[in-house]
Motif scaffolding. Structure first.
Motif, PDB file in Angstrom:
ATOM      1  N   ASP A 176       0.821  -1.211   0.000  1.00 33.69           N
ATOM      2  CA  ASP A 176       0.000   0.000   0.000  1.00 33.69           C
ATOM      3  C   ASP A 176       0.856   1.263   0.000  1.00 33.69           C
ATOM      4  O   ASP A 176       0.445   2.304  -0.522  1.00 33.69           O
ATOM      5  CB  ASP A 176      -0.936   0.009   1.213  1.00 33.69           C
ATOM      6  N   ALA A 177       2.047   1.171   0.588  1.00 40.31           N
ATOM      7  CA  ALA A 177       2.929   2.341   0.647  1.00 40.31           C
ATOM      8  C   ALA A 177       3.347   2.762  -0.757  1.00 40.31           C
ATOM      9  O   ALA A 177       3.493   3.959  -1.041  1.00 40.31           O
ATOM     10  CB  ALA A 177       4.156   2.034   1.494  1.00 40.31           C
ATOM     11  N   PHE A 178       3.528   1.796  -1.654  1.00 47.01           N
ATOM     12  CA  PHE A 178       3.914   2.110  -3.028  1.00 47.01           C
ATOM     13  C   PHE A 178       2.797   2.879  -3.724  1.00 47.01           C
ATOM     14  O   PHE A 178       3.041   3.877  -4.409  1.00 47.01           O
ATOM     15  CB  PHE A 178       4.220   0.826  -3.788  1.00 47.01           C
ATOM     16  N   ALA A 179       1.556   2.410  -3.549  1.00 43.56           N
ATOM     17  CA  ALA A 179       0.419   3.086  -4.167  1.00 43.56           C
ATOM     18  C   ALA A 179       0.292   4.514  -3.658  1.00 43.56           C
ATOM     19  O   ALA A 179      -0.005   5.446  -4.421  1.00 43.56           O
ATOM     20  CB  ALA A 179      -0.863   2.306  -3.898  1.00 43.56           C
ATOM     21  N   GLU A 180       0.510   4.714  -2.366  1.00 42.16           N
ATOM     22  CA  GLU A 180       0.432   6.051  -1.789  1.00 42.16           C
ATOM     23  C   GLU A 180       1.544   6.951  -2.310  1.00 42.16           C
ATOM     24  O   GLU A 180       1.353   8.153  -2.492  1.00 42.16           O
ATOM     25  CB  GLU A 180       0.474   5.974  -0.266  1.00 42.16           C
ATOM     26  N   LEU A 181       2.712   6.362  -2.546  1.00 39.05           N
ATOM     27  CA  LEU A 181       3.827   7.141  -3.084  1.00 39.05           C
ATOM     28  C   LEU A 181       3.498   7.660  -4.477  1.00 39.05           C
ATOM     29  O   LEU A 181       3.765   8.825  -4.799  1.00 39.05           O
ATOM     30  CB  LEU A 181       5.082   6.264  -3.134  1.00 39.05           C
ATOM     31  N   VAL A 182       2.883   6.819  -5.301  1.00 35.78           N
ATOM     32  CA  VAL A 182       2.495   7.239  -6.649  1.00 35.78           C
ATOM     33  C   VAL A 182       1.453   8.349  -6.564  1.00 35.78           C
ATOM     34  O   VAL A 182       1.532   9.354  -7.283  1.00 35.78           O
ATOM     35  CB  VAL A 182       1.957   6.042  -7.454  1.00 35.78           C
ATOM     36  N   LYS A 183       0.455   8.190  -5.695  1.00 34.54           N
ATOM     37  CA  LYS A 183      -0.574   9.217  -5.531  1.00 34.54           C
ATOM     38  C   LYS A 183       0.037  10.538  -5.080  1.00 34.54           C
ATOM     39  O   LYS A 183      -0.360  11.614  -5.546  1.00 34.54           O
ATOM     40  CB  LYS A 183      -1.620   8.753  -4.523  1.00 34.54           C
ATOM     41  N   ASP A 184       0.997  10.470  -4.176  1.00 33.90           N
ATOM     42  CA  ASP A 184       1.644  11.683  -3.680  1.00 33.90           C
ATOM     43  C   ASP A 184       2.416  12.381  -4.797  1.00 33.90           C
ATOM     44  O   ASP A 184       2.377  13.617  -4.911  1.00 33.90           O
ATOM     45  CB  ASP A 184       2.592  11.333  -2.531  1.00 33.90           C
ATOM     46  N   ALA A 185       3.096  11.597  -5.637  1.00 37.03           N
ATOM     47  CA  ALA A 185       3.842  12.180  -6.753  1.00 37.03           C
ATOM     48  C   ALA A 185       2.901  12.854  -7.747  1.00 37.03           C
ATOM     49  O   ALA A 185       3.205  13.928  -8.280  1.00 37.03           O
ATOM     50  CB  ALA A 185       4.670  11.101  -7.451  1.00 37.03           C
ATOM     51  N   ILE A 186       1.747  12.256  -7.977  1.00 39.19           N
ATOM     52  CA  ILE A 186       0.773  12.846  -8.908  1.00 39.19           C
ATOM     53  C   ILE A 186       0.193  14.133  -8.329  1.00 39.19           C
ATOM     54  O   ILE A 186       0.004  15.121  -9.048  1.00 39.19           O
ATOM     55  CB  ILE A 186      -0.342  11.835  -9.229  1.00 39.19           C
ATOM     56  N   ARG A 187      -0.077  14.133  -7.028  1.00 42.35           N
ATOM     57  CA  ARG A 187      -0.562  15.372  -6.385  1.00 42.35           C
ATOM     58  C   ARG A 187       0.474  16.480  -6.527  1.00 42.35           C
ATOM     59  O   ARG A 187       0.125  17.634  -6.822  1.00 42.35           O
ATOM     60  CB  ARG A 187      -0.877  15.113  -4.911  1.00 42.35           C
ATOM     61  N   PHE A 188       1.734  16.136  -6.316  1.00 39.76           N
ATOM     62  CA  PHE A 188       2.798  17.128  -6.464  1.00 39.76           C
ATOM     63  C   PHE A 188       2.868  17.618  -7.914  1.00 39.76           C
ATOM     64  O   PHE A 188       2.984  18.826  -8.167  1.00 39.76           O
ATOM     65  CB  PHE A 188       4.145  16.526  -6.052  1.00 39.76           C
ATOM     66  N   PHE A 189       2.789  16.690  -8.852  1.00 38.83           N
ATOM     67  CA  PHE A 189       2.825  17.040 -10.271  1.00 38.83           C
ATOM     68  C   PHE A 189       1.725  18.033 -10.612  1.00 38.83           C
ATOM     69  O   PHE A 189       1.972  19.054 -11.265  1.00 38.83           O
ATOM     70  CB  PHE A 189       2.665  15.770 -11.115  1.00 38.83           C
ATOM     71  N   ASN A 190       0.513  17.766 -10.170  1.00 41.63           N
ATOM     72  CA  ASN A 190      -0.626  18.634 -10.493  1.00 41.63           C
ATOM     73  C   ASN A 190      -0.541  20.009  -9.845  1.00 41.63           C
ATOM     74  O   ASN A 190      -1.248  20.931 -10.255  1.00 41.63           O
ATOM     75  CB  ASN A 190      -1.930  17.951 -10.078  1.00 41.63           C
ATOM     76  N   GLY A 191       0.332  20.163  -8.864  1.00 42.53           N
ATOM     77  CA  GLY A 191       0.497  21.450  -8.198  1.00 42.53           C
ATOM     78  C   GLY A 191       1.691  22.247  -8.670  1.00 42.53           C
ATOM     79  O   GLY A 191       1.924  23.364  -8.186  1.00 42.53           O
ATOM     80  N   THR A 192       2.433  21.720  -9.633  1.00 40.86           N
ATOM     81  CA  THR A 192       3.612  22.443 -10.111  1.00 40.86           C
ATOM     82  C   THR A 192       3.206  23.600 -11.025  1.00 40.86           C
ATOM     83  O   THR A 192       2.133  23.572 -11.633  1.00 40.86           O
ATOM     84  CB  THR A 192       4.560  21.498 -10.882  1.00 40.86           C
ATOM     85  N   PRO A 193       4.052  24.614 -11.143  1.00 41.93           N
ATOM     86  CA  PRO A 193       3.739  25.759 -12.020  1.00 41.93           C
ATOM     87  C   PRO A 193       3.613  25.335 -13.479  1.00 41.93           C
ATOM     88  O   PRO A 193       4.239  24.370 -13.919  1.00 41.93           O
ATOM     89  CB  PRO A 193       4.939  26.693 -11.824  1.00 41.93           C
ATOM     90  N   VAL A 194       2.811  26.080 -14.219  1.00 43.35           N
ATOM     91  CA  VAL A 194       2.637  25.850 -15.653  1.00 43.35           C
ATOM     92  C   VAL A 194       3.469  26.885 -16.409  1.00 43.35           C
ATOM     93  O   VAL A 194       3.491  28.057 -16.044  1.00 43.35           O
ATOM     94  CB  VAL A 194       1.150  25.949 -16.048  1.00 43.35           C
ATOM     95  N   HIS A 195       4.148  26.434 -17.453  1.00 42.88           N
ATOM     96  CA  HIS A 195       5.019  27.309 -18.231  1.00 42.88           C
ATOM     97  C   HIS A 195       4.654  27.259 -19.707  1.00 42.88           C
ATOM     98  O   HIS A 195       3.970  26.337 -20.167  1.00 42.88           O
ATOM     99  CB  HIS A 195       6.480  26.878 -18.076  1.00 42.88           C
TER     100      HIS A 195
END
Length: 212
Positions: free
Chosen positions: A16-35
């Motif tokens: 389950d920790a692996f799945a949560e890590l992927v979700k966390d990375a996607i949340r971070f991705f969606n919050g990055t600045p747009v250029h």
């Protein structure tokens, strides 16, 4: 040593920790600045990126509408891995950093510019840089983003990320992307049987109906 009796359950990995890590990375991705595409600054690193369409091409009107207030619907998701990744899976670190990510974004810019019906200023991008051991997650996060977002140019229209196959290999078919966005010089050399523009447009319209 004798072979053991086969039991499928002994080969299935779950964490389950692996799945949560992927979700966390996607949340971070969606919050990055747009250029803008490509980003104006040069930087080091490898990682995962997404392209967003905001223009007036009637084919992609739905994407422009959905991305008007926030960039939540990528038209393409891709990755830029460290050099030698496919052979030795080397990680990107302080001693081995490259410009693979900015290079990939610039390459896409060069491909879009001659594409019929497209304007580079109608595209934006966001990206995440993965370093050290994190660079081993690049392929996983790219796959997760594609599964989650089902970007048009990854799923219904193939070929945007293709490279020049090189001399002697132009017997292959022109990609769907090159059928509707003619302009890449090397793609025009591909002489294999390809899909019709009508068929590609129909696939695009079916895909767009499935968007939120």
């Amino acid at each position: 040593m004798k072979s053991q009796p086969f039991d499928r359950s002994e080969h299935v990995y779950r964490n389950d920790a692996f799945a949560e890590l992927v979700k966390d990375a996607i949340r971070f991705f969606n919050g990055t600045p747009v250029h803008s595409l490509p980003p104006p600054e040069t930087f080091l690193g490898t990682g995962v990126y997404a392209l967003y369409y905001t223009g007036r091409n009637p084919l992609y009107k739905r994407y422009a509408e959905l991305n008007r207030l926030s960039y939540g619907y990528p038209i393409y998701v891709g990755k830029a891995v460290p050099k030698g990744w496919r052979q030795a899976r080397s990680s990107d670190n302080a001693l081995n950093q490259s410009r693979e990510l900015i290079g990939r974004l610039r390459e896409h810019s060069r491909n879009i510019t001659p594409g019929s019906g497209l304007s580079l200023e109608d595209f934006m991008c966001r990206f995440v840089i993965f370093e050290d051991e994190g660079s081993d997650m690049i392929g996983t996060i790219e796959a997760a983003l594609i599964k989650l977002n089902r970007p048009l140019w990854n799923t219904a229209v193939d070929g945007f990320g293709n490279h020049d196959p090189g001399s002697g290999r132009y017997e292959q078919a022109k990609s769907d992307w090159d059928v509707i966005h003619e302009g890449r010089a090397w793609a025009n050399k591909c002489n294999g049987a390809h899909a019709t523009k009508t068929a590609v447009v129909a696939a695009i319209r079916r895909h767009l109906k499935s968007l939120g």
